[in-house]
Design a protein around this motif. Structure first.
Motif, PDB file in Angstrom:
ATOM      1  N   ASP A  39       0.817  -1.219   0.000  1.00  0.00           N
ATOM      2  CA  ASP A  39       0.000   0.000   0.000  1.00  0.00           C
ATOM      3  C   ASP A  39       0.847   1.264   0.000  1.00  0.00           C
ATOM      4  O   ASP A  39       0.525   2.228  -0.692  1.00  0.00           O
ATOM      5  CB  ASP A  39      -0.936   0.029   1.214  1.00  0.00           C
ATOM      6  N   GLU A  40       1.928   1.253   0.745  1.00  0.00           N
ATOM      7  CA  GLU A  40       2.759   2.452   0.864  1.00  0.00           C
ATOM      8  C   GLU A  40       3.604   2.703  -0.389  1.00  0.00           C
ATOM      9  O   GLU A  40       4.273   3.727  -0.495  1.00  0.00           O
ATOM     10  CB  GLU A  40       3.670   2.360   2.101  1.00  0.00           C
ATOM     11  N   LYS A  41       3.541   1.789  -1.357  1.00  0.00           N
ATOM     12  CA  LYS A  41       4.326   1.937  -2.591  1.00  0.00           C
ATOM     13  C   LYS A  41       3.422   2.109  -3.810  1.00  0.00           C
ATOM     14  O   LYS A  41       3.821   1.822  -4.931  1.00  0.00           O
ATOM     15  CB  LYS A  41       5.252   0.733  -2.755  1.00  0.00           C
ATOM     16  N   ARG A  42       2.204   2.594  -3.578  1.00  0.00           N
ATOM     17  CA  ARG A  42       1.251   2.792  -4.672  1.00  0.00           C
ATOM     18  C   ARG A  42       1.241   4.257  -5.106  1.00  0.00           C
ATOM     19  O   ARG A  42       0.313   4.997  -4.819  1.00  0.00           O
ATOM     20  CB  ARG A  42      -0.140   2.325  -4.242  1.00  0.00           C
ATOM     21  N   GLY A  43       2.299   4.635  -5.805  1.00  0.00           N
ATOM     22  CA  GLY A  43       2.471   6.000  -6.269  1.00  0.00           C
ATOM     23  C   GLY A  43       1.878   6.212  -7.645  1.00  0.00           C
ATOM     24  O   GLY A  43       1.133   5.383  -8.171  1.00  0.00           O
ATOM     25  N   PRO A  44       2.241   7.333  -8.287  1.00  0.00           N
ATOM     26  CA  PRO A  44       1.701   7.673  -9.603  1.00  0.00           C
ATOM     27  C   PRO A  44       2.025   6.633 -10.679  1.00  0.00           C
ATOM     28  O   PRO A  44       1.181   6.335 -11.528  1.00  0.00           O
ATOM     29  CB  PRO A  44       2.364   9.010  -9.946  1.00  0.00           C
ATOM     30  N   LYS A  45       3.202   6.046 -10.640  1.00  0.00           N
ATOM     31  CA  LYS A  45       3.561   5.048 -11.649  1.00  0.00           C
ATOM     32  C   LYS A  45       2.814   3.744 -11.411  1.00  0.00           C
ATOM     33  O   LYS A  45       2.506   3.017 -12.352  1.00  0.00           O
ATOM     34  CB  LYS A  45       5.066   4.851 -11.702  1.00  0.00           C
ATOM     35  N   TYR A  46       2.500   3.457 -10.162  1.00  0.00           N
ATOM     36  CA  TYR A  46       1.654   2.300  -9.842  1.00  0.00           C
ATOM     37  C   TYR A  46       0.286   2.467 -10.498  1.00  0.00           C
ATOM     38  O   TYR A  46      -0.214   1.563 -11.167  1.00  0.00           O
ATOM     39  CB  TYR A  46       1.496   2.142  -8.319  1.00  0.00           C
ATOM     40  N   ARG A  47      -0.316   3.636 -10.298  1.00  0.00           N
ATOM     41  CA  ARG A  47      -1.651   3.888 -10.861  1.00  0.00           C
ATOM     42  C   ARG A  47      -1.624   3.826 -12.390  1.00  0.00           C
ATOM     43  O   ARG A  47      -2.527   3.258 -13.011  1.00  0.00           O
ATOM     44  CB  ARG A  47      -2.195   5.217 -10.363  1.00  0.00           C
ATOM     45  N   ALA A  48      -0.567   4.368 -12.985  1.00  0.00           N
ATOM     46  CA  ALA A  48      -0.427   4.314 -14.448  1.00  0.00           C
ATOM     47  C   ALA A  48      -0.268   2.867 -14.922  1.00  0.00           C
ATOM     48  O   ALA A  48      -0.843   2.476 -15.947  1.00  0.00           O
ATOM     49  CB  ALA A  48       0.762   5.158 -14.887  1.00  0.00           C
ATOM     50  N   ALA A  49       0.492   2.071 -14.181  1.00  0.00           N
ATOM     51  CA  ALA A  49       0.695   0.667 -14.553  1.00  0.00           C
ATOM     52  C   ALA A  49      -0.601  -0.131 -14.441  1.00  0.00           C
ATOM     53  O   ALA A  49      -0.892  -0.963 -15.302  1.00  0.00           O
ATOM     54  CB  ALA A  49       1.769   0.040 -13.675  1.00  0.00           C
TER      55      ALA A  49
END
Length: 86
Positions: A39-49
């Protein structure tokens, strides 16, 4: 939804320390993003992926593009190990 094979596998750190995981398909990558990504590593690139993977499975985006987005998310989260078979 279609499960497409990546042309180049992406290896990430798995939940089990010291056990790398080779990600080779869109459904596998999407499952990891939804169910296993910290959860703590769900940044902008996570959302894009996540969006890219869903788009690829619905044939609205190229699989290679989705794989690159997944790789970027893994790098952002410091989970990335390598690309390709080693």
């Amino acid at each position: 939804m279609r499960d497409e094979q990546f042309d180049v596998p992406v290896t990430i750190e798995s939940e089990r320390i010291g056990r790398p995981l080779s990600v080779t398909r869109t459904v596998q990558a999407a499952s990891l993003l939804v169910d296993k990504w910290p959860d703590e590593k769900r940044g902008p690139k996570y959302r894009a992926a996540l969006k890219a993977m869903m788009d690829a499975m619905e044939q609205r985006r190229a699989v290679g593009s989705a794989r690159r987005a997944f790789t970027a998310a893994a790098k952002e989260a410091h989970l990335f190990v390598r690309e390709g078979r080693h």
